[in-house]
Design a protein around this motif. Structure first.
Motif, PDB file in Angstrom:
ATOM      1  N   GLN A  49      45.570 -43.083  11.834  1.00  0.00           N
ATOM      2  CA  GLN A  49      44.870 -41.536  12.786  1.00  0.00           C
ATOM      3  C   GLN A  49      43.677 -42.296  13.731  1.00  0.00           C
ATOM      4  O   GLN A  49      42.862 -43.003  13.170  1.00  0.00           O
ATOM      5  CB  GLN A  49      44.172 -40.634  11.101  1.00  0.00           C
ATOM      6  CG  GLN A  49      43.768 -39.437  11.922  1.00  0.00           C
ATOM      7  CD  GLN A  49      43.170 -38.384  11.309  1.00  0.00           C
ATOM      8  OE1 GLN A  49      43.132 -39.128   9.694  1.00  0.00           O
ATOM      9  NE2 GLN A  49      43.357 -37.648  11.825  1.00  0.00           N
ATOM     10  N   LYS A  66      42.632 -37.480  16.794  1.00  0.00           N
ATOM     11  CA  LYS A  66      44.158 -36.930  17.067  1.00  0.00           C
ATOM     12  C   LYS A  66      44.865 -36.889  15.261  1.00  0.00           C
ATOM     13  O   LYS A  66      44.019 -37.279  14.033  1.00  0.00           O
ATOM     14  CB  LYS A  66      44.758 -38.214  17.635  1.00  0.00           C
ATOM     15  CG  LYS A  66      44.593 -38.033  19.010  1.00  0.00           C
ATOM     16  CD  LYS A  66      45.435 -39.457  19.362  1.00  0.00           C
ATOM     17  CE  LYS A  66      45.681 -39.111  20.956  1.00  0.00           C
ATOM     18  NZ  LYS A  66      46.411 -40.960  20.978  1.00  0.00           N
ATOM     19  N   GLU A  67      45.806 -36.491  15.131  1.00  0.00           N
ATOM     20  CA  GLU A  67      46.116 -36.320  14.514  1.00  0.00           C
ATOM     21  C   GLU A  67      47.300 -37.660  13.312  1.00  0.00           C
ATOM     22  O   GLU A  67      47.378 -38.804  14.290  1.00  0.00           O
ATOM     23  CB  GLU A  67      46.987 -35.279  13.833  1.00  0.00           C
ATOM     24  CG  GLU A  67      46.877 -33.067  14.071  1.00  0.00           C
ATOM     25  CD  GLU A  67      47.641 -32.698  13.799  1.00  0.00           C
ATOM     26  OE1 GLU A  67      47.216 -31.153  13.882  1.00  0.00           O
ATOM     27  OE2 GLU A  67      48.926 -32.622  13.824  1.00  0.00           O
ATOM     28  N   ARG A  68      46.675 -37.683  11.943  1.00  0.00           N
ATOM     29  CA  ARG A  68      47.950 -38.454  11.166  1.00  0.00           C
ATOM     30  C   ARG A  68      48.827 -38.603  12.101  1.00  0.00           C
ATOM     31  O   ARG A  68      49.559 -37.899  11.714  1.00  0.00           O
ATOM     32  CB  ARG A  68      47.325 -38.489  10.101  1.00  0.00           C
ATOM     33  CG  ARG A  68      48.172 -39.798   9.530  1.00  0.00           C
ATOM     34  CD  ARG A  68      47.224 -40.011   7.367  1.00  0.00           C
ATOM     35  NE  ARG A  68      47.776 -38.573   6.982  1.00  0.00           N
ATOM     36  CZ  ARG A  68      47.016 -38.715   6.081  1.00  0.00           C
ATOM     37  NH1 ARG A  68      46.207 -39.181   5.304  1.00  0.00           N
ATOM     38  NH2 ARG A  68      47.961 -37.028   4.761  1.00  0.00           N
ATOM     39  N   GLU A  69      50.019 -40.001  12.210  1.00  0.00           N
ATOM     40  CA  GLU A  69      50.784 -40.146  12.681  1.00  0.00           C
ATOM     41  C   GLU A  69      51.687 -41.400  11.262  1.00  0.00           C
ATOM     42  O   GLU A  69      50.769 -42.024  11.398  1.00  0.00           O
ATOM     43  CB  GLU A  69      50.954 -40.448  13.723  1.00  0.00           C
ATOM     44  CG  GLU A  69      50.548 -41.714  14.491  1.00  0.00           C
ATOM     45  CD  GLU A  69      50.604 -42.223  15.534  1.00  0.00           C
ATOM     46  OE1 GLU A  69      50.891 -41.156  16.250  1.00  0.00           O
ATOM     47  OE2 GLU A  69      50.268 -43.074  15.722  1.00  0.00           O
TER      48      GLU A  69
END
Length: 123
Positions: free
Chosen positions: A39, A43-46
């Motif tokens: 993350q 931003k969102e966790r990917e």
């Protein structure tokens, strides 16, 4: 319950390498699929990479394919992420996770998470 602890993060220059480790305790992870996620700020966790219980099935995000290598040592209840050719866009908190299933599935909701380790890549 499975407890996960990541280590190996740090500051590295672009083009450098780091090796992350994820140590599990509380239960053997030999029957779990394991994964790495990250993350970045804002931003969102990917998803980054995942490995099946035996290591026979491995998955990578397109953004890290060819640069990162996931592996595991069930006898040591440990998983690794070798990161080469690092880029500034790889900067993030990296989390390891365990899935109560032998195989990773896209979009799967992992059951156990570590606290994360910071990776910072300078340009």
């Amino acid at each position: 319950q499975v407890q996960l602890v990541e280590s190996g993060g740090g500051l590295v220059q672009a083009g450098g390498s780091l090796r992350l480790s994820c140590a599990a305790s509380g239960r053997t992870i030999s029957s779990y699929a394991m994964g790495w996620f990250r993350q970045a700020p804002g931003k969102e966790r990917e998803f980054v990479a995942a490995i099946s219980w035996s290591g026979g099935n491995i998955y990578y995000a397109d953004s890290v394919k060819g640069r990162f290598t996931i592996s595991r040592e069930n006898a040591k209840n440990t998983m690794f992420l070798q990161m080469n050719s690092l880029k500034p866009e790889d900067t993030a908190v990296y989390y390891c996770a365990a899935l109560d299933s032998p195989f990773h599935k896209p979009g799967a909701r992992y059951d156990y998470w570590g606290q994360g380790t910071q990776v910072t890549v300078s340009s």
